[in-house]
Motif scaffolding. Sequence first.
Motif, PDB file in Angstrom:
ATOM      1  N   PRO A   4       0.610  -1.403  -0.120  1.00 25.75           N
ATOM      2  CA  PRO A   4      -0.089   0.027   0.074  1.00 25.75           C
ATOM      3  C   PRO A   4       0.814   1.163   0.021  1.00 25.75           C
ATOM      4  O   PRO A   4       1.953   1.113   0.661  1.00 25.75           O
ATOM      5  N   GLY A   5       0.381   2.222  -0.510  1.00 22.84           N
ATOM      6  CA  GLY A   5       0.726   3.794  -0.496  1.00 22.84           C
ATOM      7  C   GLY A   5       0.266   4.229   0.519  1.00 22.84           C
ATOM      8  O   GLY A   5      -0.186   3.701   1.612  1.00 22.84           O
ATOM      9  N   THR A   6       0.257   5.505   0.647  1.00 19.92           N
ATOM     10  CA  THR A   6      -0.328   6.354   1.642  1.00 19.92           C
ATOM     11  C   THR A   6      -1.980   6.239   1.802  1.00 19.92           C
ATOM     12  O   THR A   6      -2.710   5.993   1.053  1.00 19.92           O
ATOM     13  N   THR A   7      -2.348   5.613   3.048  1.00 14.72           N
ATOM     14  CA  THR A   7      -3.530   5.020   3.400  1.00 14.72           C
ATOM     15  C   THR A   7      -4.031   5.540   4.503  1.00 14.72           C
ATOM     16  O   THR A   7      -3.189   5.795   5.647  1.00 14.72           O
ATOM     17  N   LEU A   8      -5.230   5.808   4.766  1.00 14.32           N
ATOM     18  CA  LEU A   8      -5.794   6.848   5.901  1.00 14.32           C
ATOM     19  C   LEU A   8      -6.045   5.702   7.044  1.00 14.32           C
ATOM     20  O   LEU A   8      -7.318   5.471   7.484  1.00 14.32           O
ATOM     21  N   THR A   9      -5.161   5.344   7.625  1.00 14.56           N
ATOM     22  CA  THR A   9      -5.216   4.593   8.951  1.00 14.56           C
ATOM     23  C   THR A   9      -4.740   5.094  10.168  1.00 14.56           C
ATOM     24  O   THR A   9      -4.216   6.334  10.033  1.00 14.56           O
ATOM     25  N   GLU A  10      -4.896   4.820  11.355  1.00  6.68           N
ATOM     26  CA  GLU A  10      -4.479   5.124  12.567  1.00  6.68           C
ATOM     27  C   GLU A  10      -2.984   5.444  12.539  1.00  6.68           C
ATOM     28  O   GLU A  10      -2.531   6.334  13.023  1.00  6.68           O
ATOM     29  N   MET A  11      -2.301   4.391  12.052  1.00  5.28           N
ATOM     30  CA  MET A  11      -0.885   4.376  12.025  1.00  5.28           C
ATOM     31  C   MET A  11      -0.293   5.436  11.080  1.00  5.28           C
ATOM     32  O   MET A  11       0.650   6.440  11.705  1.00  5.28           O
ATOM     33  N   MET A  12      -1.137   5.900  10.337  1.00  2.00           N
ATOM     34  CA  MET A  12      -0.628   6.937   9.092  1.00  2.00           C
ATOM     35  C   MET A  12      -0.946   8.199   9.847  1.00  2.00           C
ATOM     36  O   MET A  12      -0.009   9.321  10.003  1.00  2.00           O
ATOM     37  N   TYR A  13      -1.915   8.258  10.557  1.00  2.00           N
ATOM     38  CA  TYR A  13      -2.404   9.692  11.425  1.00  2.00           C
ATOM     39  C   TYR A  13      -1.321   9.816  12.560  1.00  2.00           C
ATOM     40  O   TYR A  13      -0.864  11.053  12.722  1.00  2.00           O
ATOM     41  N   GLU A  14      -0.969   8.887  13.014  1.00  2.00           N
ATOM     42  CA  GLU A  14       0.226   8.853  14.289  1.00  2.00           C
ATOM     43  C   GLU A  14       1.335   9.196  13.327  1.00  2.00           C
ATOM     44  O   GLU A  14       2.245  10.118  14.215  1.00  2.00           O
ATOM     45  N   TRP A  15       1.865   9.061  12.298  1.00  2.00           N
ATOM     46  CA  TRP A  15       2.860   9.527  11.675  1.00  2.00           C
ATOM     47  C   TRP A  15       2.760  10.946  11.326  1.00  2.00           C
ATOM     48  O   TRP A  15       3.823  11.727  11.463  1.00  2.00           O
TER      49      TRP A  15
ATOM     50  N   PRO B 177       0.183   9.800  -8.454  1.00  2.11           N
ATOM     51  CA  PRO B 177      -0.730  10.412  -9.606  1.00  2.11           C
ATOM     52  C   PRO B 177      -2.128  10.768  -9.201  1.00  2.11           C
ATOM     53  O   PRO B 177      -2.808  11.658  -9.931  1.00  2.11           O
ATOM     54  N   MET B 178      -2.752  10.076  -8.547  1.00  3.94           N
ATOM     55  CA  MET B 178      -3.998  10.030  -8.265  1.00  3.94           C
ATOM     56  C   MET B 178      -4.367  11.375  -7.105  1.00  3.94           C
ATOM     57  O   MET B 178      -5.694  11.702  -6.794  1.00  3.94           O
ATOM     58  N   ARG B 179      -3.255  11.901  -6.566  1.00  5.30           N
ATOM     59  CA  ARG B 179      -3.476  13.032  -6.124  1.00  5.30           C
ATOM     60  C   ARG B 179      -4.359  12.716  -4.732  1.00  5.30           C
ATOM     61  O   ARG B 179      -5.089  13.787  -4.048  1.00  5.30           O
ATOM     62  N   ARG B 180      -4.228  11.804  -3.990  1.00  3.20           N
ATOM     63  CA  ARG B 180      -4.842  11.579  -2.895  1.00  3.20           C
ATOM     64  C   ARG B 180      -4.407  10.302  -1.932  1.00  3.20           C
ATOM     65  O   ARG B 180      -3.798   9.315  -2.657  1.00  3.20           O
ATOM     66  N   ALA B 181      -4.788  10.094  -0.817  1.00  2.00           N
ATOM     67  CA  ALA B 181      -4.554   8.941  -0.092  1.00  2.00           C
ATOM     68  C   ALA B 181      -5.626   7.822  -0.247  1.00  2.00           C
ATOM     69  O   ALA B 181      -6.556   8.244  -0.688  1.00  2.00           O
ATOM     70  N   ALA B 182      -5.182   6.560   0.180  1.00  2.00           N
ATOM     71  CA  ALA B 182      -6.165   5.455  -0.008  1.00  2.00           C
ATOM     72  C   ALA B 182      -7.021   5.326   1.038  1.00  2.00           C
ATOM     73  O   ALA B 182      -6.724   5.723   2.166  1.00  2.00           O
ATOM     74  N   HIS B 183      -8.249   4.819   0.908  1.00  2.00           N
ATOM     75  CA  HIS B 183      -9.107   4.465   2.194  1.00  2.00           C
ATOM     76  C   HIS B 183      -8.678   3.022   2.375  1.00  2.00           C
ATOM     77  O   HIS B 183      -8.441   2.097   1.619  1.00  2.00           O
ATOM     78  N   PRO B 184      -8.640   2.494   3.677  1.00  2.00           N
ATOM     79  CA  PRO B 184      -8.482   1.107   4.122  1.00  2.00           C
ATOM     80  C   PRO B 184      -8.967   0.194   3.167  1.00  2.00           C
ATOM     81  O   PRO B 184      -8.625  -0.834   2.851  1.00  2.00           O
ATOM     82  N   ASP B 185     -10.359   0.670   3.063  1.00  2.42           N
ATOM     83  CA  ASP B 185     -11.251  -0.612   2.155  1.00  2.42           C
ATOM     84  C   ASP B 185     -10.654  -0.651   0.830  1.00  2.42           C
ATOM     85  O   ASP B 185     -10.691  -2.033   0.231  1.00  2.42           O
ATOM     86  N   GLU B 186     -10.097   0.078   0.195  1.00  2.00           N
ATOM     87  CA  GLU B 186      -9.341   0.060  -1.194  1.00  2.00           C
ATOM     88  C   GLU B 186      -8.255  -0.961  -1.095  1.00  2.00           C
ATOM     89  O   GLU B 186      -7.954  -1.581  -2.079  1.00  2.00           O
ATOM     90  N   VAL B 187      -7.391  -0.903   0.076  1.00  2.00           N
ATOM     91  CA  VAL B 187      -6.283  -1.837   0.137  1.00  2.00           C
ATOM     92  C   VAL B 187      -6.791  -3.277   0.361  1.00  2.00           C
ATOM     93  O   VAL B 187      -6.148  -4.297  -0.154  1.00  2.00           O
ATOM     94  N   ALA B 188      -7.969  -3.252   1.262  1.00  2.00           N
ATOM     95  CA  ALA B 188      -8.216  -4.666   1.739  1.00  2.00           C
ATOM     96  C   ALA B 188      -9.014  -5.211   0.304  1.00  2.00           C
ATOM     97  O   ALA B 188      -9.142  -6.639   0.273  1.00  2.00           O
ATOM     98  N   GLN B 189      -9.688  -4.544  -0.747  1.00  2.00           N
ATOM     99  CA  GLN B 189     -10.055  -4.982  -1.769  1.00  2.00           C
ATOM    100  C   GLN B 189      -9.049  -5.745  -2.780  1.00  2.00           C
ATOM    101  O   GLN B 189      -9.297  -6.988  -3.350  1.00  2.00           O
ATOM    102  N   ALA B 190      -7.861  -5.156  -2.593  1.00  2.00           N
ATOM    103  CA  ALA B 190      -6.686  -5.958  -3.381  1.00  2.00           C
ATOM    104  C   ALA B 190      -6.376  -7.187  -2.696  1.00  2.00           C
ATOM    105  O   ALA B 190      -6.051  -8.171  -3.274  1.00  2.00           O
ATOM    106  N   ALA B 191      -6.141  -7.321  -1.268  1.00  2.00           N
ATOM    107  CA  ALA B 191      -5.821  -8.414  -0.604  1.00  2.00           C
ATOM    108  C   ALA B 191      -7.133  -9.452  -1.040  1.00  2.00           C
ATOM    109  O   ALA B 191      -6.639 -10.576  -0.868  1.00  2.00           O
TER     110      ALA B 191
END
Length: 266
Positions: free
Chosen positions: A201-212, A228-242
Amino acid sequence: MDTTPNNSISTSSSLGLLAGKVAFITGAGRGIGAAAARLFAKEGARVLLAARTESQLKTVAEDIRAAGGVAEYAVCDLADAASVRAAVDRTVELYGQLDIAFNNGATLASPGPMDQVEEADFDHVYAVNLRGTWLAMVAEVAAIRATSITGAIVNNSSVGSLMGNAELAPYGAMKRAVNSLTESAAVTYGPEGIRVNAIAPGTTLTEMMYEWDDASPGMIERLAAQAPMRRAAHPDEVAQAAAWLLSDRSSYVTGTVLRVDGGLRA
């Protein structure tokens, strides 16, 4: 050995991407792990959630049950070998099998230059992110072999494993090693029908990322702007790939590290 999946794509499509499967998920109390737990259950899997914080696990499990899914949990510390094995064993005790696993749990050292990282913090990142993933994989392979014969494992790596990082050197190093473990496991267990992949995953809006972001204000915004998409991922978008990599729809995919990064490393 013929390890062609028994479930056809049309059947899994009508019942859910992960219908009939039992899934084990680490780091399932929050972030990507919690999103994956909810998604996998929605797609028909019976899930066992593992993490250190029982209150978080209980909340996610109750959410899944309220939505009509099947979920149980086990408190698990990835830095403790006995705890990891017990959590995987608990999955088999409850559901009678293990088909798929998502090794998502991870931790961070305080962001900063590597010469400022405390030795104890480096050791903890190693114990959780690398040794813990290895311990989980070994237990999962044994459980899959003993019950379902064939199956799939996905490790959560990071786009940070693919490049240098001035603020998260220990984290990136352990995740790069996870990529190597993933590839080695794919080569080792592929002949018996156990697929092993990773997502990065790239930049993803998780608690860990908020802590960073709290430690380095504006970090999320700066990283998101680089993609290039100019935004962070939502956790569900990463979960979909898994979920896809764990499903029979990816039946000929193994040994890959799939970037889910909005094009950051394109």
